[in-house]
Design a protein around this motif. Structure first.
Motif, PDB file in Angstrom:
ATOM      1  N   LEU A   1       0.837  -1.201   0.000  1.00 53.52           N
ATOM      2  CA  LEU A   1       0.000   0.000   0.000  1.00 53.52           C
ATOM      3  C   LEU A   1       0.865   1.242   0.000  1.00 53.52           C
ATOM      4  O   LEU A   1       0.654   2.159  -0.787  1.00 53.52           O
ATOM      5  N   LEU A   2       1.883   1.291   0.868  1.00 50.16           N
ATOM      6  CA  LEU A   2       2.750   2.453   0.940  1.00 50.16           C
ATOM      7  C   LEU A   2       3.503   2.657  -0.366  1.00 50.16           C
ATOM      8  O   LEU A   2       3.560   3.765  -0.904  1.00 50.16           O
ATOM      9  N   ALA A   3       4.079   1.579  -0.904  1.00 46.80           N
ATOM     10  CA  ALA A   3       4.845   1.710  -2.141  1.00 46.80           C
ATOM     11  C   ALA A   3       3.962   2.154  -3.293  1.00 46.80           C
ATOM     12  O   ALA A   3       4.331   3.030  -4.077  1.00 46.80           O
ATOM     13  N   SER A   4       2.765   1.569  -3.403  1.00 50.40           N
ATOM     14  CA  SER A   4       1.865   1.891  -4.510  1.00 50.40           C
ATOM     15  C   SER A   4       1.390   3.335  -4.437  1.00 50.40           C
ATOM     16  O   SER A   4       1.445   4.076  -5.418  1.00 50.40           O
ATOM     17  N   VAL A   5       0.928   3.778  -3.260  1.00 55.72           N
ATOM     18  CA  VAL A   5       0.422   5.146  -3.114  1.00 55.72           C
ATOM     19  C   VAL A   5       1.538   6.160  -3.336  1.00 55.72           C
ATOM     20  O   VAL A   5       1.353   7.175  -4.017  1.00 55.72           O
ATOM     21  N   SER A   6       2.733   5.900  -2.793  1.00 54.26           N
ATOM     22  CA  SER A   6       3.830   6.854  -2.908  1.00 54.26           C
ATOM     23  C   SER A   6       4.263   7.031  -4.362  1.00 54.26           C
ATOM     24  O   SER A   6       4.518   8.149  -4.815  1.00 54.26           O
ATOM     25  N   GLU A   7       4.366   5.915  -5.109  1.00 49.31           N
ATOM     26  CA  GLU A   7       4.780   6.015  -6.505  1.00 49.31           C
ATOM     27  C   GLU A   7       3.766   6.805  -7.323  1.00 49.31           C
ATOM     28  O   GLU A   7       4.118   7.617  -8.177  1.00 49.31           O
ATOM     29  N   GLU A   8       2.474   6.572  -7.083  1.00 49.11           N
ATOM     30  CA  GLU A   8       1.451   7.261  -7.863  1.00 49.11           C
ATOM     31  C   GLU A   8       1.410   8.753  -7.531  1.00 49.11           C
ATOM     32  O   GLU A   8       1.250   9.588  -8.417  1.00 49.11           O
ATOM     33  N   LEU A   9       1.587   9.133  -6.263  1.00 53.38           N
ATOM     34  CA  LEU A   9       1.610  10.552  -5.897  1.00 53.38           C
ATOM     35  C   LEU A   9       2.837  11.244  -6.473  1.00 53.38           C
ATOM     36  O   LEU A   9       2.780  12.410  -6.887  1.00 53.38           O
ATOM     37  N   ALA A  10       3.975  10.538  -6.519  1.00 55.34           N
ATOM     38  CA  ALA A  10       5.200  11.138  -7.033  1.00 55.34           C
ATOM     39  C   ALA A  10       5.062  11.519  -8.504  1.00 55.34           C
ATOM     40  O   ALA A  10       5.659  12.500  -8.956  1.00 55.34           O
ATOM     41  N   ARG A  11       4.268  10.758  -9.258  1.00 53.24           N
ATOM     42  CA  ARG A  11       4.096  11.085 -10.673  1.00 53.24           C
ATOM     43  C   ARG A  11       3.368  12.410 -10.873  1.00 53.24           C
ATOM     44  O   ARG A  11       3.463  13.011 -11.934  1.00 53.24           O
ATOM     45  N   PHE A  12       2.607  12.824  -9.875  1.00 46.87           N
ATOM     46  CA  PHE A  12       1.895  14.099  -9.957  1.00 46.87           C
ATOM     47  C   PHE A  12       2.639  15.215  -9.219  1.00 46.87           C
ATOM     48  O   PHE A  12       2.131  16.315  -9.078  1.00 46.87           O
ATOM     49  N   SER A  13       3.851  14.910  -8.705  1.00 49.71           N
ATOM     50  CA  SER A  13       4.626  15.882  -7.901  1.00 49.71           C
ATOM     51  C   SER A  13       3.818  16.358  -6.694  1.00 49.71           C
ATOM     52  O   SER A  13       3.811  17.535  -6.344  1.00 49.71           O
ATOM     53  N   ILE A  14       3.116  15.391  -6.066  1.00 50.07           N
ATOM     54  CA  ILE A  14       2.296  15.698  -4.888  1.00 50.07           C
ATOM     55  C   ILE A  14       2.994  15.144  -3.654  1.00 50.07           C
ATOM     56  O   ILE A  14       3.474  14.004  -3.661  1.00 50.07           O
ATOM     57  N   ARG A  15       3.038  15.932  -2.594  1.00 51.50           N
ATOM     58  CA  ARG A  15       3.690  15.504  -1.354  1.00 51.50           C
ATOM     59  C   ARG A  15       2.657  14.905  -0.406  1.00 51.50           C
ATOM     60  O   ARG A  15       1.571  15.452  -0.214  1.00 51.50           O
ATOM     61  N   LEU A  16       2.997  13.769   0.192  1.00 50.89           N
ATOM     62  CA  LEU A  16       2.157  13.138   1.204  1.00 50.89           C
ATOM     63  C   LEU A  16       2.561  13.672   2.566  1.00 50.89           C
ATOM     64  O   LEU A  16       3.674  13.442   3.025  1.00 50.89           O
ATOM     65  N   ASP A  17       1.640  14.415   3.219  1.00 49.73           N
ATOM     66  CA  ASP A  17       1.942  15.004   4.520  1.00 49.73           C
ATOM     67  C   ASP A  17       1.492  14.136   5.687  1.00 49.73           C
ATOM     68  O   ASP A  17       2.128  14.143   6.743  1.00 49.73           O
ATOM     69  N   ALA A  18       0.378  13.419   5.545  1.00 49.21           N
ATOM     70  CA  ALA A  18      -0.127  12.614   6.652  1.00 49.21           C
ATOM     71  C   ALA A  18      -1.097  11.564   6.107  1.00 49.21           C
ATOM     72  O   ALA A  18      -1.638  11.714   5.013  1.00 49.21           O
TER      73      ALA A  18
END
Length: 349
Positions: free
Chosen positions: A275-292
């Motif tokens: 879950l962490l790897a999948s969500v992080s990779e997809e957010l990175a493609r949009f240049s979006i930072r995960l804060d919490a």
């Protein structure tokens, strides 16, 4: 003559089988060992390369940026340097912390795959399958599956990478092939980190080589490394008066890294690692930072921060294609660039 020189032992670190060491202790000590880490254990993303040639400032800036972006709490890094993009590979340092009698280098398996000039392909990996998108001879996107993906999974991967031919049928996977060296050579500044780690075991290994086998080859390599060390040390001294900005950036990056470490620890206790790897990779493609993040009774909540132009509907479509979640919604937060994404998590099969 170099073709007859013994090759270094190449060990494998698999998510399923653990460490498979190759060669004996003496061979690993004398020749140096290479540990190839399974794609299943690595995180990949890309970031823009700073303009200019090779320099310590450029190299240190890349390390600071990678440490602030990776979702892994205590990471190791490998940088795949291109002309305008840097492929950033990271994995938990704990994976190799317990390796005994280890002297050598650690590489993610993907950097040893034969390079592709342009296009997409599906590769067989040590533990599963990897989708790759290449542009101008450099890997631009990667996704790992534990089993062969279906046509819909493949099409979703291509859509997320904005690749042409997103409706094409999934290709047959290529066989697992590992080359002798990465396609892109590391910059000389990357050798500085290896110089810093020289220990008494390294000196002992060099002495054994000089006694046991003709030592001219390794002595030449040592001389080259010493010259590189001297050049890097001179440049580092010249930069010592200009490090105030880098020092401030380092403290900021360390603070962000500590905050991400708390998130990663909580996530590892509550969710599968996928879950962490999948969500992080997809957010990175949009240049979006995960804060919490927060998960209660199967409901996932993500606090996001987006800079510049941002298409919320594209992110929702991407998350809906993720097999780990459904019923995705996105709404603005209180501050500028802040968003709240919620989704229902799929139950474990």
């Amino acid at each position: 003559m170099s073709r007859r020189f013994p090759k270094r032992p190449q060990s494998l670190l698999s998510a399923r089988r653990g460490v498979e060491r190759r060669g004996g202790p003496a061979e690993r000590l004398i020749l140096g060992e290479r540990v190839v880490i399974s794609r299943a254990l690595c995180h990949f993303e890309t970031m823009n390369a700073l303009p200019g040639g090779q320099s310590l400032r450029r190299y240190e800036a890349a390390k600071l940026g990678a440490r602030a972006r990776t979702p892994i709490a205590d990471p190791e890094f490998y940088f795949d340097w291109g002309d305008d993009q840097i492929g950033v590979w990271s994995w938990p340092k704990s994976l190799t912390a317990d390796l005994t009698e280890f002297e050598g280098e650690i590489l993610p398996e993907t950097v040893l795959h034969p390079p592709l000039q342009e296009g997409a392909r599906l590769m067989t990996t040590i533990d599963g399958y990897e989708g790759q998108v290449w542009r101008d001879g450099q890997l631009r996107a990667s996704r790992w599956w534990p089993s062969q993906p279906g046509d819909s999974d493949w099409a979703s991967f291509l859509r997320m990478t904005r690749s042409a031919g997103a409706d094409q049928i999934r290709p047959a996977p290529s066989d697992l092939v590992l080359t002798d060296r990465p396609a892109h050579a590391q910059p000389y500044t990357a050798l500085l980190d290896r110089v810093k780690s020289i220990s008494l075991r390294d000196i002992t290994a060099l002495a054994l080589v000089c006694i046991a086998v003709p030592g001219l080859y390794l002595l030449g390599q040592w001389a080259q490394l010493s010259r590189t060390h001297a050049a890097a040390s001179a440049e580092l001294a010249a930069l010592s008066e200009e490090t105030a900005e880098i020092g401030t950036a380092r403290l900021t990056a360390q603070s962000a890294s500590n905050e991400l470490a708390l998130y990663a620890q909580a996530l590892n206790r509550r969710h599968p690692a996928q879950l962490l790897a999948s969500v992080s990779e997809e957010l990175a493609r949009f240049s979006i930072r995960l804060d919490a993040f927060e998960q209660n009774d199967g409901l996932l909540s993500l606090n996001l921060h987006a800079e510049g132009d941002f298409a919320p509907e594209a992110l929702v479509r991407t998350m809906e294609n993720n097999p780990l979640m459904n019923s995705v919604s996105l709404e603005p937060g209180r501050g500028r660039g802040e968003w709240l994404l919620t989704a229902q998590l799929e139950s474990a099969q």
